[in-house]
Structure formats: C-alpha cells, structure tokens
Design a protein around this motif. Structure first.
Motif, short mmCIF file in Angstrom:
data_model
loop_
_atom_site.label_atom_id
_atom_site.label_comp_id
_atom_site.label_asym_id
_atom_site.label_seq_id
_atom_site.Cartn_x
_atom_site.Cartn_y
_atom_site.Cartn_z
N GLY A 150 0.79 -1.22 0.00
CA GLY A 150 0.00 0.00 0.00
C GLY A 150 0.83 1.27 0.00
N ASP B 172 0.70 -9.13 2.03
CA ASP B 172 -0.30 -8.33 1.32
C ASP B 172 -1.01 -9.24 0.34
OD1 ASP B 172 -1.67 -6.30 -0.41
OD2 ASP B 172 -0.50 -4.94 0.81
N CYS C 48 -0.56 -1.86 8.30
CA CYS C 48 -0.83 -0.82 7.29
C CYS C 48 -1.96 -1.26 6.39
CB CYS C 48 0.41 -0.57 6.45
SG CYS C 48 1.86 -0.16 7.38
N SER C 49 -2.88 -2.02 6.93
CA SER C 49 -4.01 -2.54 6.15
C SER C 49 -5.16 -1.53 6.23
CB SER C 49 -4.41 -3.90 6.71
OG SER C 49 -4.55 -3.84 8.11
N ASN D 221 -8.56 0.34 7.28
CA ASN D 221 -8.96 0.66 8.66
C ASN D 221 -9.78 -0.42 9.35
OD1 ASN D 221 -7.81 3.00 7.76
ND2 ASN D 221 -9.69 4.21 7.73
N HIS E 88 -7.91 -3.32 11.07
CA HIS E 88 -6.86 -3.07 12.07
C HIS E 88 -7.01 -3.91 13.33
CE1 HIS E 88 -5.75 1.22 10.42
NE2 HIS E 88 -5.42 0.24 9.60
N LYS F 157 -3.23 4.81 11.73
CA LYS F 157 -4.47 5.49 12.12
C LYS F 157 -5.57 5.14 11.11
CE LYS F 157 -4.96 8.02 8.60
NZ LYS F 157 -5.91 8.01 7.64
N PRO F 158 -6.84 5.21 11.43
CA PRO F 158 -7.36 5.23 12.78
C PRO F 158 -7.20 3.86 13.40
CG PRO F 158 -9.15 4.94 11.21
CD PRO F 158 -7.91 5.09 10.41
N LYS G 217 -11.23 3.23 0.66
CA LYS G 217 -11.20 4.51 1.39
C LYS G 217 -12.53 5.27 1.26
CE LYS G 217 -6.23 4.81 1.13
NZ LYS G 217 -5.03 5.61 1.12
N HIS H 145 7.01 9.42 10.78
CA HIS H 145 6.94 7.98 11.03
C HIS H 145 8.22 7.50 11.71
CE1 HIS H 145 3.22 7.81 8.72
NE2 HIS H 145 3.06 6.58 9.16
P1 NAD Z 1 -3.63 1.25 0.58
O1 NAD Z 1 -4.95 0.85 0.05
O2 NAD Z 1 -2.67 1.95 -0.34
O3 NAD Z 1 -2.88 0.00 1.21
C1 NAD Z 1 -3.54 -0.99 1.95
C2 NAD Z 1 -2.86 -2.30 1.63
O4 NAD Z 1 -3.44 -3.33 2.44
C3 NAD Z 1 -3.08 -2.72 0.15
O5 NAD Z 1 -1.84 -3.03 -0.43
C4 NAD Z 1 -3.98 -3.94 0.26
O6 NAD Z 1 -3.74 -4.90 -0.76
C5 NAD Z 1 -3.60 -4.48 1.62
N1 NAD Z 1 -4.63 -5.35 2.20
C6 NAD Z 1 -5.98 -5.25 2.10
N2 NAD Z 1 -6.57 -6.24 2.77
C7 NAD Z 1 -5.57 -6.98 3.30
C8 NAD Z 1 -5.55 -8.16 4.09
N3 NAD Z 1 -6.68 -8.75 4.49
N4 NAD Z 1 -4.35 -8.65 4.44
C9 NAD Z 1 -3.20 -8.06 4.05
N5 NAD Z 1 -3.15 -6.94 3.30
C10 NAD Z 1 -4.33 -6.41 2.94
O7 NAD Z 1 -3.91 2.18 1.85
P2 NAD Z 1 -2.88 3.11 2.62
O8 NAD Z 1 -3.10 4.52 2.17
O9 NAD Z 1 -1.50 2.55 2.57
O10 NAD Z 1 -3.49 3.01 4.07
C11 NAD Z 1 -3.19 1.92 4.93
C12 NAD Z 1 -3.44 2.35 6.36
O11 NAD Z 1 -2.58 3.44 6.67
C13 NAD Z 1 -4.85 2.86 6.59
O12 NAD Z 1 -5.27 2.50 7.87
C14 NAD Z 1 -4.73 4.36 6.48
O13 NAD Z 1 -5.70 5.05 7.22
C15 NAD Z 1 -3.34 4.58 7.05
N6 NAD Z 1 -2.68 5.78 6.54
C16 NAD Z 1 -2.00 6.55 7.42
C17 NAD Z 1 -1.38 7.71 6.98
C18 NAD Z 1 -0.63 8.57 7.95
O14 NAD Z 1 -0.31 9.70 7.61
N7 NAD Z 1 -0.33 8.08 9.13
C19 NAD Z 1 -1.44 8.08 5.64
C20 NAD Z 1 -2.13 7.24 4.75
C21 NAD Z 1 -2.73 6.10 5.21
#
Ligand code: NAD
Length: 313
Positions: free
Chosen positions: A11, A33, A79-80, A82, A85, A103-104, A173, A268
C-alpha cells in the motif's frame, strides 16, 4: 536488532514504515499483502519473506515464535485498511509480538475495549501512529496552550482539503464500512490533535456530511472549533489552485494562522523512535479521537445552524 513483520506491504503508507524500520536500525523479516505489487520491499529489505496468503504468513510467524530463531518477530506493523486493524492487532498479539498500528486505530470506541483485553491476556502492547503529536509546531503550540492563562476558550477554525481523484470513492477509502467516512479516514489526525492540544471533548455537532466532505463544530475544555474537511478538488480556494496546489490546510487560533506546513516527512521515523524507546501512544490515548469520529459518522447533520465553518456557506 529488533525484527518486524508488516501487514499491507503493497500500500501507499507501507514504505514509510519500511523506511522507519530501517532508519531505527532494525529489520523487516516478513511481509503480507493480498496484492503482490511489492517490489518496493527490495529498496529496504531485500531478504524479507513475503506472503500473499494470511495462513502462510501466520504459519511462518508461528514457526519463528516456537523455535528460538534470530528472525523471531518482535513487532507487527499494520498498514491494512482501517476496518481490518483490530483483527490484525489481535493476530499480532497472539503471535507473541507487539503491534504498531496505523491510524485510525479502529472505527468504533468499543473495539478498543476488546483490544485492551487481548493486551492483558497476552502481555503484549499496541502502539499507534499519532504522528501530529510529534510535530514540533504542534508540541510548541501545546506548550503555549498549557502556559497561557485564558479567561475564555480559544476560537479555532480548521480546514483541510486534500483532493482525491475518482479512484477514492471506488476504493476501500470511500466505503464507510471499511474506512469510516472522511471524518474518520482523513480527519482523525486532526481530531486527535485538537484533543491533544485542548483537552477533553465536550460538544460535537455535525453541520454537513457527504462521501466527499464533512463539517461541524467541536467544543473542547479549552477551545471552540469549527471544522471543514474535503477530498473534493472544487473546494480548494482559488488562490491555491492558481499556484497549482490541490491541497489546502489552514488552522487559525483566535484568527492567527498556525504554521505547520513543513516538518511532516520524518514523523513515522519519530513515531518508531518513541515506540522503540517505550514511549508509544497506547490504546487509551486513541479513545477520544475514535469516539469523536464515530459520533460524527453516526450523527444526523443539522444543516447551516449555529457555529458552522465559513467554507460551508
Ligand atoms: P492502501 O490501500 O494503499 O494500502 C492498503 C494495503 O493493504 C493494500 O496493499 C492492500 O492490498 C492491503 N490489504 C488489504 N486487505 C488486506 C488483508 N486482508 N491482508 C493483508 N493486506 C491487505 O492504503 P494506505 O493509504 O496505505 O493506508 C493503509 C493504512 O494506513 C490505513 O489505515 C490508512 O488510514 C493509514 N494511513 C495513514 C497515513 C498517515 O499519515 N499516518 C497516511 C495514509 C494512510
């Protein structure tokens, strides 16, 4: 050296975790993933094992746990999406590791109660990424708020517009059951920050809510906050669009703009440094923000009544 596993490796946010694991001198030993577009792993940890099936990942981590092994996993970074989590945290803790969760933390406050029980049962810990609490400008502002003797609450206006393309509403999302809606997915950073700065939440009114924007009023011990969040590019003010920007962020306190446009990139890494030093933000520290966003999600918007954000007019 501390060993990490990571869930959601393909992700958007996963590379920041890989970078933080590396920058703090540690190792990623395994990643999961469902999507196999994970070439990014080679930039950080080319020796890490990778799985697309949860069951094989589980078996692998369990084998490392049962045998005294130099790859035994100490932390699972999550990082999956929300809504997964809490399940992924339970897995991490039962596997004998601590969890570091994006988060969240969860979508609803009662999910926190379940996690507190698993923490107790397993003796493992959950730490969360609340990176704005580590931003130097926010820390300075918190000090100011603590220092200043005020006779009336601060008046705060918060607007955050971060344009997303059509993909957003087609992805997890944009699905309220998976992401929690815009106030949860985008806003939780800010609602946590407001609680961190201004204390307990006392009032929560939603003026407007749709898939792409939301606005409302929050009253904390020390502040009255009008807020507006949007992922709709049409909401970006003309002055920003002219400069080619698709994002607009403004926080004013008693009319003065709070400057914190820089200083985001390493948060981070800072989060990991604190977690590894035993100073992570735990489950309870998320409760106010998670309760706030859950209440916003379930509220019936009152429309343009009372103290609404000027961007709504
Ligand atoms: P994303 O969709 O880019 O990545 C999520 C990943 O999880 C994908 O690669 C998906 O294939 C994988 N996934 C989905 N279901 C799964 C499962 N059952 N098992 C394993 N992997 C699985 O999303 P993202 O933007 O990377 O967001 C991921 C998390 O990070 C979310 O909770 C988001 O809120 C958080 N986030 C935080 C920040 C921050 O600034 N702290 C910024 C962006 C995202």
């Amino acid at each position: 050296m501390t060993n990490f596993a990571l869930i959601g490796a393909a992700g958007y946010i996963a590379p920041r975790h890989m970078q933080a694991i590396k920058a703090t001198g540690n190792r990623l030993v395994a990643a999961l993933d469902r999507n196999d577009s994970v070439g990014i792993i080679d930039s950080y940890f080319p020796d890490a094992d990778f799985f697309t099936e949860f069951e094989r990942f589980d078996r692998h981590l369990d084998r490392l746990r049962r045998h005294v092994h130099s790859d035994r996993v100490d932390y699972v970074a999550i990082c999956s999406p929300n809504y997964l989590h809490d399940s992924h945290i339970r897995f991490a803790l039962r596997t004998g590791a601590d969890a570091i969760c994006e988060k969240p933390l969860v979508l609803n406050p009662w999910n926190i109660d379940g996690l507190l029980e698993i923490e107790k049962d397993t003796g493992r810990k959950v730490a969360t990424i609340l990176q704005l609490r580590l931003h130097p400008s926010i820390i300075a502002l918190r000090e100011r708020v603590r220092r200043e003797a005020i006779t009336q609450k601060y008046d705060v206006d918060l607007a955050y517009i971060t344009s997303r393309g059509h993909w957003y509403l087609q992805s997890w999302k944009g699905d309220v059951k998976k992401a929690g809606g815009i106030a949860t997915n985008i806003g939780v950073h800010f609602f946590d920050m407001l609680h961190f700065l201004f204390g307990d939440l006392q009032e929560n009114v939603v003026h407007y809510s749709s898939d792409t924007k939301a606005a409302g009023y929050l009253e904390y011990q020390k502040a009255r906050v009008r807020w507006f969040l949007s992922v709709d590019a049409e909401d970006v003010p003309a002055a920003q669009i002219e400069k080619g920007q698709r994002t607009y962020r403004s926080i004013t306190i008693n009319g003065d703009e709070i400057e914190f446009s820089g200083g985001f990139t390493d948060l981070h890494i800072r989060s990991y440094e604190e977690i590894l030093a035993g100073n992570g933000f735990g489950l309870e520290e998320n409760r106010t923000a998670i309760s706030t966003v859950a209440a916003i999600r379930n509220a019936a918007p009152v429309g343009l009544m009372g103290d609404y954000h000027p961007f709504l007019a």
